[in-house]
Design an enzyme around this catalytic site. Sequence first.
Site, mmCIF file in Angstrom:
data_model
loop_
_atom_site.group_PDB
_atom_site.id
_atom_site.type_symbol
_atom_site.label_atom_id
_atom_site.label_comp_id
_atom_site.label_asym_id
_atom_site.label_seq_id
_atom_site.Cartn_x
_atom_site.Cartn_y
_atom_site.Cartn_z
ATOM 1 N N SER A 1 8.581 28.703 38.498
ATOM 2 C CA SER A 1 9.785 27.608 38.259
ATOM 3 C C SER A 1 9.029 26.360 38.718
ATOM 4 O O SER A 1 9.810 25.266 38.635
ATOM 5 C CB SER A 1 10.495 28.059 39.592
ATOM 6 O OG SER A 1 9.733 28.219 40.906
ATOM 7 N N GLU B 1 14.819 29.723 30.329
ATOM 8 C CA GLU B 1 14.240 28.255 30.123
ATOM 9 C C GLU B 1 12.712 28.608 29.261
ATOM 10 O O GLU B 1 11.803 29.068 30.544
ATOM 11 C CB GLU B 1 14.171 27.576 31.191
ATOM 12 C CG GLU B 1 13.760 26.057 31.289
ATOM 13 C CD GLU B 1 13.800 25.236 32.633
ATOM 14 O OE1 GLU B 1 13.591 25.928 33.497
ATOM 15 O OE2 GLU B 1 14.107 23.988 32.596
#
Length: 281
Positions: free
Chosen positions: A118, A151
Amino acid sequence: MDIKHIFVVGAGTMGNGIAQTAAVSGYRVTMMDVAEEQVQRGKAAIDKSAAKLAEKGKLTAEQQAAAGAITTTTELVGVAEADLVIEAATENPELKFKLFQDLDEVAKPGVILASNTSSISITKLAAGTGRPGEVIGMHFFNPVPLMTLLEVVRGSATADATVSAILEVGAQMGKTAVVVKDSPGFISNRILCPMINEAILAFEEGIADAEGIDTIMRLGMAHPMGPLALADLIGLDVVLFIMEVLHRDFADDKYKPAELLRQMVAAGELGRKSSKGFYSY
Ligand code: CAA
């Protein structure tokens, strides 16, 4: 390369969610973690989630069986048989850099090494391997079986063919992919974590209580969860880690983590996983 077999490193919340989603989308899946106990906990979470989704008619009996058929291991050697590796290990930079070097040694040439990180730089992860063109970010969202975003993070050396292959995998997994450049926090956490941090600052200042802050964002902004409840879901340690990355890498005090966030993490109040955060579980 025709991708049929996906090896997922990590059986925690993100790893087991990714493994489940890949399996119900028709991939053969192997899920690995360092200890048998963690692997079995991940398997149990998959069975529970798949049963719930099947009960609601969101998975066929065949898909539920595919989720149950995920192979597990505590060794990295199985990576040699995989067509794609998705790493979802603990968000610890040293661990991930070492892991990517190990994966590079074991994986077949040409196999893509994707990370669910992340906040760690994909360019840096790639640079430690002998295949920087085949390293990419595949950032999923918790709970992975329900959240439809992927993403896709392109490092400075990521090849076009790698991006195309990952977009195909994402589509087969039923996710909508957005490709972004490698930058601190990418897009998702660059926007999400400062919002959560701001909510924590407002709470710390006593502007409103936790329920009040969350209700404002749920009802006024139509967010499915308020920022403090979401911080508890993500894990306060993870939010703090991401804020520290943003603060350090952008060298801008607008990303300074809230003092209360630091204190709660120091006290072991990490959110749902420790039964206490802004709420009790
Ligand atoms: N598998 C199957 N079912 C699940 C599930 C899972 N993993 N997780 C939740 N569910 C089910 C619940 O059991 C519940 O089922 P019932 O209605 O039968 O009880 C159903 O989903 C709905 O859940 P809830 O009623 O508890 O709450 P909800 O309607 O608000 O939905 C939610 C839950 C999908 C999590 C929703 O609140 C939501 O979208 N929240 C925001 C999540 C979010 O922002 N995630 C991103 C975090 S950031 C991140 O992951 C990346 C990072 O880098 C930090």
